[in-house]
Design a protein around this motif. Sequence first.
Motif, PDB file in Angstrom:
ATOM      1  N   SER A  83       0.836  -1.197   0.000  1.00 41.34           N
ATOM      2  CA  SER A  83       0.000   0.000   0.000  1.00 41.34           C
ATOM      3  C   SER A  83       0.872   1.249   0.000  1.00 41.34           C
ATOM      4  O   SER A  83       2.083   1.173   0.202  1.00 41.34           O
ATOM      5  CB  SER A  83      -0.923   0.003   1.226  1.00 41.34           C
ATOM      6  N   VAL A  84       0.226   2.381  -0.246  1.00 43.65           N
ATOM      7  CA  VAL A  84       0.907   3.676  -0.189  1.00 43.65           C
ATOM      8  C   VAL A  84       0.065   4.617   0.665  1.00 43.65           C
ATOM      9  O   VAL A  84      -1.157   4.467   0.760  1.00 43.65           O
ATOM     10  CB  VAL A  84       1.120   4.304  -1.593  1.00 43.65           C
ATOM     11  N   LEU A  85       0.724   5.572   1.291  1.00 41.88           N
ATOM     12  CA  LEU A  85       0.036   6.626   2.013  1.00 41.88           C
ATOM     13  C   LEU A  85       0.076   7.849   1.111  1.00 41.88           C
ATOM     14  O   LEU A  85       1.150   8.319   0.735  1.00 41.88           O
ATOM     15  CB  LEU A  85       0.727   6.913   3.352  1.00 41.88           C
ATOM     16  N   ALA A  86      -1.093   8.324   0.721  1.00 40.56           N
ATOM     17  CA  ALA A  86      -1.170   9.428  -0.232  1.00 40.56           C
ATOM     18  C   ALA A  86      -1.869  10.625   0.395  1.00 40.56           C
ATOM     19  O   ALA A  86      -2.909  10.480   1.037  1.00 40.56           O
ATOM     20  CB  ALA A  86      -1.915   8.990  -1.485  1.00 40.56           C
ATOM     21  N   LYS A  94      -4.659  12.429   4.500  1.00 36.38           N
ATOM     22  CA  LYS A  94      -3.921  11.306   3.922  1.00 36.38           C
ATOM     23  C   LYS A  94      -4.795  10.059   3.907  1.00 36.38           C
ATOM     24  O   LYS A  94      -5.573   9.825   4.832  1.00 36.38           O
ATOM     25  CB  LYS A  94      -2.640  11.040   4.720  1.00 36.38           C
ATOM     26  N   LEU A  95      -4.654   9.285   2.850  1.00 36.33           N
ATOM     27  CA  LEU A  95      -5.386   8.022   2.708  1.00 36.33           C
ATOM     28  C   LEU A  95      -4.393   6.902   2.437  1.00 36.33           C
ATOM     29  O   LEU A  95      -3.437   7.075   1.688  1.00 36.33           O
ATOM     30  CB  LEU A  95      -6.366   8.085   1.526  1.00 36.33           C
ATOM     31  N   ARG A  96      -4.653   5.731   3.036  1.00 41.14           N
ATOM     32  CA  ARG A  96      -3.856   4.555   2.716  1.00 41.14           C
ATOM     33  C   ARG A  96      -4.548   3.866   1.537  1.00 41.14           C
ATOM     34  O   ARG A  96      -5.726   3.553   1.602  1.00 41.14           O
ATOM     35  CB  ARG A  96      -3.760   3.610   3.901  1.00 41.14           C
ATOM     36  N   ILE A  97      -3.795   3.674   0.459  1.00 40.31           N
ATOM     37  CA  ILE A  97      -4.352   3.129  -0.790  1.00 40.31           C
ATOM     38  C   ILE A  97      -3.580   1.880  -1.169  1.00 40.31           C
ATOM     39  O   ILE A  97      -2.339   1.885  -1.148  1.00 40.31           O
ATOM     40  CB  ILE A  97      -4.264   4.174  -1.916  1.00 40.31           C
ATOM     41  N   ASP A  98      -4.295   0.826  -1.512  1.00 41.95           N
ATOM     42  CA  ASP A  98      -3.675  -0.406  -1.980  1.00 41.95           C
ATOM     43  C   ASP A  98      -2.968  -0.142  -3.309  1.00 41.95           C
ATOM     44  O   ASP A  98      -3.507   0.557  -4.168  1.00 41.95           O
ATOM     45  CB  ASP A  98      -4.749  -1.487  -2.158  1.00 41.95           C
ATOM     46  N   LYS A  99      -1.775  -0.690  -3.478  1.00 41.01           N
ATOM     47  CA  LYS A  99      -1.009  -0.439  -4.709  1.00 41.01           C
ATOM     48  C   LYS A  99      -1.759  -0.903  -5.959  1.00 41.01           C
ATOM     49  O   LYS A  99      -1.647  -0.286  -7.007  1.00 41.01           O
ATOM     50  CB  LYS A  99       0.350  -1.137  -4.646  1.00 41.01           C
ATOM     51  N   GLN A 100      -2.513  -1.986  -5.845  1.00 38.79           N
ATOM     52  CA  GLN A 100      -3.245  -2.499  -7.000  1.00 38.79           C
ATOM     53  C   GLN A 100      -4.370  -1.567  -7.440  1.00 38.79           C
ATOM     54  O   GLN A 100      -4.890  -1.680  -8.543  1.00 38.79           O
ATOM     55  CB  GLN A 100      -3.808  -3.897  -6.715  1.00 38.79           C
TER      56      GLN A 100
END
Length: 109
Positions: A83-86, A94-100
């Motif tokens: 995941s990434v924190l964007a 900020k939102l945690r988003i799954d890389k996929q």
Amino acid sequence: MASSLAAGFILLTGAPSGNSTSSLLGLALPFILILGIFYLLIYRPQKKREREHQELIDNLERGDQIVTIGGIHGTIREIDDDSVLAQVDSKGVKLRIDKQAIASVGGNE
């Protein structure tokens, strides 16, 4: 009209004869052609898209502008294994988003 279609089909598949190899080939050939077309038009392009998306995910860096499959725009602040924190706005949300779930990557800030 129907007789000419039947004659064309007989010419294409071969007249009925005692040779079972040619009749088997006449039956299998359309299926082989369909599988070949399926491979060329569907399977290969899908694998290419998957490969490109995986390459995009592997090359993510801090500061990249991203767009998710849901349409959320943000800037990568932190990268984890899956995941990434964007940061999604100027107020620091900020939102945690799954890389996929990342659809595309823009330039750096």
